[in-house]
Design an enzyme around this catalytic site. Sequence first.
Site, PDB file in Angstrom:
ATOM      1  N   HIS B 264      30.584 -70.592  58.541  1.00  0.00           N
ATOM      2  CA  HIS B 264      29.970 -70.025  59.752  1.00  0.00           C
ATOM      3  C   HIS B 264      30.879 -68.969  60.395  1.00  0.00           C
ATOM      4  O   HIS B 264      30.464 -67.819  60.600  1.00  0.00           O
ATOM      5  CB  HIS B 264      29.697 -71.171  60.739  1.00  0.00           C
ATOM      6  N   GLU B 265      32.092 -69.358  60.686  1.00  0.00           N
ATOM      7  CA  GLU B 265      33.013 -68.421  61.337  1.00  0.00           C
ATOM      8  C   GLU B 265      33.311 -67.238  60.417  1.00  0.00           C
ATOM      9  O   GLU B 265      33.525 -66.124  60.879  1.00  0.00           O
ATOM     10  CB  GLU B 265      34.314 -69.132  61.759  1.00  0.00           C
ATOM     11  N   GLU B 294      25.476 -64.485  65.869  1.00  0.00           N
ATOM     12  CA  GLU B 294      25.120 -65.796  65.318  1.00  0.00           C
ATOM     13  C   GLU B 294      24.201 -65.646  64.107  1.00  0.00           C
ATOM     14  O   GLU B 294      24.145 -66.524  63.243  1.00  0.00           O
ATOM     15  CB  GLU B 294      24.474 -66.672  66.395  1.00  0.00           C
TER      16      GLU B 294
END
Lengths: 499, 499
Positions: B264-265, B294
């Site tokens: 995700h990051e 996001e």
Amino acid sequence: MTVKTALETFSAIQAKIDALDHAGGILYYDGSTVAPPASTEHRGETLGYLSELGYNLATSKETCDTVDYLLAHEDELTAEQKRNVKLFNKDREYMQSIPLEKYTAFQMLQNKASAVWHEAKQKKDYAMFAPYLQQLIDTSIEFAHYYKPDKYHYDVMLDSKETGLDVKQCDEFFDTVKSGIVPLIKKVLAKKTIDDSFLFGSFPTADQRKITDAIIDFEKLDPQRSVCGETEHPFTTNFSTEDVRITTHYYEDGFVSSMYSVAHEGGHALYELGINPAYNKTSLSGGVSMGIHECQSRFFENIICRSKAFCDFILPKLKEIFPEQLKGVTTDMYYRAINKAAPSLIRTEADELTYPLHILIRYEIEKAIMAGEVTVDELPALWNAKYKEYLGVDVPDDTRGILQDMHWSEAMFGYFPSYALGSAYGAQILSVMKKTIDVNGDIAKGDVSNISAWLHDRIWQYGSLYDPKELFENAVGAPFDPHYFIDYLTEKYTEIYNL
Amino acid sequence: MTVKTALETFSAIQAKIDALDHAGGILYYDGSTVAPPASTEHRGETLGYLSELGYNLATSKETCDTVDYLLAHEDELTAEQKRNVKLFNKDREYMQSIPLEKYTAFQMLQNKASAVWHEAKQKKDYAMFAPYLQQLIDTSIEFAHYYKPDKYHYDVMLDSKETGLDVKQCDEFFDTVKSGIVPLIKKVLAKKTIDDSFLFGSFPTADQRKITDAIIDFEKLDPQRSVCGETEHPFTTNFSTEDVRITTHYYEDGFVSSMYSVAHEGGHALYELGINPAYNKTSLSGGVSMGIHECQSRFFENIICRSKAFCDFILPKLKEIFPEQLKGVTTDMYYRAINKAAPSLIRTEADELTYPLHILIRYEIEKAIMAGEVTVDELPALWNAKYKEYLGVDVPDDTRGILQDMHWSEAMFGYFPSYALGSAYGAQILSVMKKTIDVNGDIAKGDVSNISAWLHDRIWQYGSLYDPKELFENAVGAPFDPHYFIDYLTEKYTEIYNL
């Protein structure tokens, strides 16, 4: 303006300068520990701007007027206030002597040079570092001339690390040390070498971190106020008495290097953590000199952690962490191994006895650089020749030679002598401390509370309140005398080597 | 003044503001990763001073004159210059609307609240965090009123995270999503549960770090320009295109949490690393909105790294790292396990299907807070009631309830909807991307180069050059339509659960 309002203004200015120093310090720490390689240039620009802001604050009309007013009314100040203003004014005068653009350019140069040194050291490539070293030397000399045009520039540098120190005193000190230890080293080398092979092998980093924890616990470094990071070259840095960082470097082929780095940096950290917190954000904060600082660090590293009493204490713990590697090792074997005296290449790994010669070599090279007797291109050859002359070793590459220390990449010229001075201060402190404290008994129990209390009461708490000479003499009740150091080494190595 | 000199002045001002932001950002990162606990207050003071300097720079007469001049001559600017000035001016107007002392006090409050939240989360003690949360809410509302006195304050907050977003649009979006996924969740929960027990057990951190390396290598995060640290709550932060940091948190009872945090990051980081480097130190730098951000992170986390193709690719590597723990696990078993849909307590650990309900809960709570319909003291009960209502789960303590996310401790009100928006953006992007790229074929080979090139060409490189709506529509060639998201989830979960 009244003394009261001037002190308030002064305090607000110091708080702002502290904030800029804090931000710059964290950028530096981040850059040395975790920042990605490509971040160097941007960090340099930011550090340059922060230093510009700091310069402008320290030399603004408001600051100058306030400081001048306080200096003119120094009779109305407490001793602490007076000293704070005087030390601040010293920094102000230094900055004011240097043109702003040169001052900030130098901050950026140091940031860049530090990154280049890291790479050069990894690549064994002195040539890539040499042009930066040249600039660092030239600028350091230029700045010393700006600041004290009437003094010899290397004296200015030595004084900036240890107030009052100059080439003459350094020469005398090293002559004394040399005359004491060179014959001692000769005697030791004539003896049978000590087996320290069990200190080398396979020591995974994850396990070595447990030793770090054990040393931190032994030295009683407060985990609320300090942490240990990992860097190419171990160091200590402090942002306030609430935040002091040490670093280490793990080598998987042996645990002694990191273990004693932590012990050493821990000594620096204890000093900083022990300073009167009321001194935060003033010029009284921080240890007073590099010599007093290295005294604390080398006291913990050597006098405490290379003592037989400490070996009694720590060996069982080491054996828990490395049961296979240290099987059959006795306290005596361990004590002798970690004190094995032998000519070597790397300063930070050197034993207590030969260590001063590593410093002497650096001091003599700095003297030659500063006297213009050697060019930057000639330095590796000079380095290697001096290692051959003083220690009898051949330097295989510049990584294990002239590139080994970070100091010059940060323009810390005049710093090295403080390591030897600090070691010598420590021996004299030990002799006084032993009169009231069962030093070895305490260490064997893993209890440094009395030792730390002694150092805290006489040294740590004062931060920069006293000049190093005054601080030291107050602490030991006598002038500095390097013969204590020679006596300490003679006694220790006579016993170890059965001389 | 000429346009040329005004642009030069503007550029110099932006560089200075960038330096202050850089220093503040590093202090924040250091505080979140390695700083000792007692450093919080000092860091807050330093951040407060840096923000004061930034405020003064951004609102100085020179800045205002320069920006006003450039706005008056916008016809003579390039599109990039014009956008840069306009975005900068937006920030300036925001700052100018808020009194300086309130602005800097808020920076210090955030720093303190963040530290208190960390401690409260560890201690399961919402009460210690509540008074800070109250201040954060009050100040955020106050600031929104200062900035846009004529608009509803929660709309102002939503707009600051995703330009153009307001409560009305959010309500419509969540209604659509809810009507699509709630029936789907019901169908899934009626089916036999998936066995994911092999994902839990003993997974030492040292080994999990190898998974981190594998994900970073898969996503092709440039190690020269990015690093991964460790924090309580994973996040990404960027200082320039040369320095982007991600963090993760290792839990030794399972590897999925950290692995998918890194994925995700990593998506956030790819976006930041892919921005045109010419935008560094301008208002065009950084991702344009939280929703677009996001979208990138959840695209990599879910659409890519929870795809069957990725399971084909990664499972052999996971088995190398954890041969015992994953013995006998097939790709199909692994794929179904990491996509197991089940009502749960923790947002960041939730599956793709129930995840939007976690967001919906937060959105509805924020709406109630901002409408003054609930007090801070009532929030845990409201949180727990909504988790029962939407997800059917009982919240055992506030650490696994209202204290789980860091967002509110940093006054990031209006942020949460972007997670759901971003997920929905991603599904629409996937449908377009698949027309020209063999997405699954590439992922199965561990090759994200075409996918990343698509995202780079259409999104990443532009930084903040376009508003999120324009950027998204240019990228996919159509307006945003959340039905793609519902279709994506329906197709995926129909297959997994044999609906």
